[in-house]
Scaffold this motif. Sequence first.
Motif, PDB file in Angstrom:
ATOM      1  N   GLN A  61      37.438 -32.940  27.331  1.00 55.62           N
ATOM      2  CA  GLN A  61      37.475 -31.344  27.522  1.00 55.62           C
ATOM      3  C   GLN A  61      37.014 -30.707  26.288  1.00 55.62           C
ATOM      4  OE1 GLN A  61      42.073 -31.021  27.453  1.00 55.62           O
ATOM      5  NE2 GLN A  61      41.676 -31.145  29.584  1.00 55.62           N
ATOM      6  N   ILE A  62      36.657 -29.394  26.111  1.00 61.77           N
ATOM      7  CA  ILE A  62      35.699 -29.032  24.733  1.00 61.77           C
ATOM      8  C   ILE A  62      36.543 -27.906  23.709  1.00 61.77           C
ATOM      9  CG2 ILE A  62      33.097 -29.099  25.322  1.00 61.77           C
ATOM     10  CD1 ILE A  62      33.188 -26.569  26.298  1.00 61.77           C
ATOM     11  N   ASP A  63      37.468 -26.870  24.801  1.00 62.02           N
ATOM     12  CA  ASP A  63      38.527 -26.848  23.548  1.00 62.02           C
ATOM     13  C   ASP A  63      39.939 -27.499  23.874  1.00 62.02           C
ATOM     14  OD1 ASP A  63      37.523 -23.231  24.542  1.00 62.02           O
ATOM     15  OD2 ASP A  63      36.590 -24.630  24.131  1.00 62.02           O
ATOM     16  N   ILE A  64      40.047 -28.068  22.609  1.00 57.96           N
ATOM     17  CA  ILE A  64      41.290 -28.687  22.399  1.00 57.96           C
ATOM     18  C   ILE A  64      42.087 -28.155  21.316  1.00 57.96           C
ATOM     19  CG2 ILE A  64      42.152 -31.134  21.948  1.00 57.96           C
ATOM     20  CD1 ILE A  64      38.373 -30.784  22.844  1.00 57.96           C
ATOM     21  N   PHE A  65      43.271 -28.008  22.266  1.00 52.03           N
ATOM     22  CA  PHE A  65      45.166 -27.280  21.180  1.00 52.03           C
ATOM     23  C   PHE A  65      45.821 -28.452  21.143  1.00 52.03           C
ATOM     24  CE2 PHE A  65      43.334 -22.843  21.478  1.00 52.03           C
ATOM     25  CZ  PHE A  65      42.866 -23.165  22.734  1.00 52.03           C
ATOM     26  N   TYR A  66      46.770 -28.257  19.429  1.00 48.48           N
ATOM     27  CA  TYR A  66      47.414 -29.790  19.773  1.00 48.48           C
ATOM     28  C   TYR A  66      48.308 -29.137  19.082  1.00 48.48           C
ATOM     29  CZ  TYR A  66      42.898 -32.598  18.824  1.00 48.48           C
ATOM     30  OH  TYR A  66      41.993 -33.246  19.088  1.00 48.48           O
ATOM     31  N   ASP A  67      49.054 -29.418  20.251  1.00 50.49           N
ATOM     32  CA  ASP A  67      50.056 -28.697  20.170  1.00 50.49           C
ATOM     33  C   ASP A  67      52.254 -29.711  20.139  1.00 50.49           C
ATOM     34  OD1 ASP A  67      49.301 -26.107  20.956  1.00 50.49           O
ATOM     35  OD2 ASP A  67      51.022 -25.940  18.976  1.00 50.49           O
ATOM     36  N   PRO A  68      53.324 -29.917  19.457  1.00 49.62           N
ATOM     37  CA  PRO A  68      53.551 -28.744  18.560  1.00 49.62           C
ATOM     38  C   PRO A  68      53.531 -29.069  17.157  1.00 49.62           C
ATOM     39  CG  PRO A  68      55.371 -30.109  19.009  1.00 49.62           C
ATOM     40  CD  PRO A  68      54.189 -30.923  20.188  1.00 49.62           C
ATOM     41  N   PRO A  69      53.085 -28.249  16.397  1.00 50.30           N
ATOM     42  CA  PRO A  69      52.962 -27.773  14.938  1.00 50.30           C
ATOM     43  C   PRO A  69      53.235 -29.162  14.583  1.00 50.30           C
ATOM     44  CG  PRO A  69      53.196 -25.831  15.627  1.00 50.30           C
ATOM     45  CD  PRO A  69      53.909 -26.483  16.831  1.00 50.30           C
ATOM     46  N   GLU A  70      54.256 -29.884  14.278  1.00 50.95           N
ATOM     47  CA  GLU A  70      54.740 -30.931  14.049  1.00 50.95           C
ATOM     48  C   GLU A  70      53.984 -31.942  14.172  1.00 50.95           C
ATOM     49  OE1 GLU A  70      58.268 -29.793  17.135  1.00 50.95           O
ATOM     50  OE2 GLU A  70      56.792 -28.472  15.518  1.00 50.95           O
ATOM     51  N   GLN A  71      53.677 -31.594  15.306  1.00 53.85           N
ATOM     52  CA  GLN A  71      52.581 -33.057  15.494  1.00 53.85           C
ATOM     53  C   GLN A  71      51.310 -33.312  15.461  1.00 53.85           C
ATOM     54  OE1 GLN A  71      53.695 -34.752  19.549  1.00 53.85           O
ATOM     55  NE2 GLN A  71      56.377 -34.708  18.975  1.00 53.85           N
ATOM     56  N   ARG A  72      51.123 -32.664  14.483  1.00 58.80           N
ATOM     57  CA  ARG A  72      50.309 -32.915  14.387  1.00 58.80           C
ATOM     58  C   ARG A  72      49.323 -32.928  12.770  1.00 58.80           C
ATOM     59  NH1 ARG A  72      49.826 -25.836  13.577  1.00 58.80           N
ATOM     60  NH2 ARG A  72      49.810 -25.303  15.812  1.00 58.80           N
ATOM     61  N   GLY A  73      47.920 -33.608  13.081  1.00 54.75           N
ATOM     62  CA  GLY A  73      47.520 -34.768  12.305  1.00 54.75           C
ATOM     63  C   GLY A  73      46.930 -33.384  11.045  1.00 54.75           C
ATOM     64  N   THR A  74      46.892 -34.313   9.537  1.00 53.94           N
ATOM     65  CA  THR A  74      45.690 -33.468   9.323  1.00 53.94           C
ATOM     66  C   THR A  74      43.910 -34.109   8.535  1.00 53.94           C
ATOM     67  OG1 THR A  74      46.658 -34.756   7.172  1.00 53.94           O
ATOM     68  CG2 THR A  74      48.228 -32.595   7.736  1.00 53.94           C
ATOM     69  N   VAL A  75      43.115 -33.843   8.245  1.00 50.26           N
ATOM     70  CA  VAL A  75      42.275 -34.471   8.119  1.00 50.26           C
ATOM     71  C   VAL A  75      42.579 -34.725   6.948  1.00 50.26           C
ATOM     72  CG1 VAL A  75      41.160 -32.354   9.212  1.00 50.26           C
ATOM     73  CG2 VAL A  75      41.885 -32.198   7.455  1.00 50.26           C
TER      74      VAL A  75
END
Length: 217
Positions: A61-75
Amino acid sequence: MLPTEKKAPTPSVDSRWKWRNHRGAAAAVCVVIALAGTGCATGSEAVAQGGNFDFVSPGGQIDIFYDPPEQRGTVGPLSGPDLMVEGKTTALSDFGGKVVVINVWGQWCGPCRGEAVQLEQVYEATKPLGVEFLGINVRDSQRDKAQDFVVDRKVGFPSIWDPPMRTLLALGGNYPTSVIPSTLVLDRQHRVAAVFLRALLAEDLQPVVERVAKEPQ
């Protein structure tokens, strides 16, 4: 705070954000060989990764959304020479508490030319919401040509000048640095909320940025 042990968040693709231009994704990116000819950056030239963002794109996929917010990773820490101001260093850390849109671009990249105007439109529209934009200019060994690109298109947000693409190490080892342009939307904690592996229209990007900006802190 992110839990110390967790599974990677399941990215999703919302059909509302699918690209409406039927030229196809292949026409919307320039594919390059990442870090070609540079080898592995080491020592003082290397950018510490330091983040925990793990890029995942189910099914290509080329449009990717990472949810829920509390599970997102930081750069990781991301900084480099400012494209327009010699002697100045520009860094992601300059934008603490802000939603940040990171765009990887090159003046040699055809799709980047049209996208620049679209990005500037979203930048101006979302600044009042506490949003900043940060470009990463790559594979432009002639700095003046990249500067002319910015001036000609009246781009108001800063860019890091990074011909060898070393700053992209901060995006993690799995990030597809061979795809130009690409765009990441970071939330106020600089966790990755969305990734777009294509050129964007304002109508694609702005609703996503506004949604992230409205998330509770």
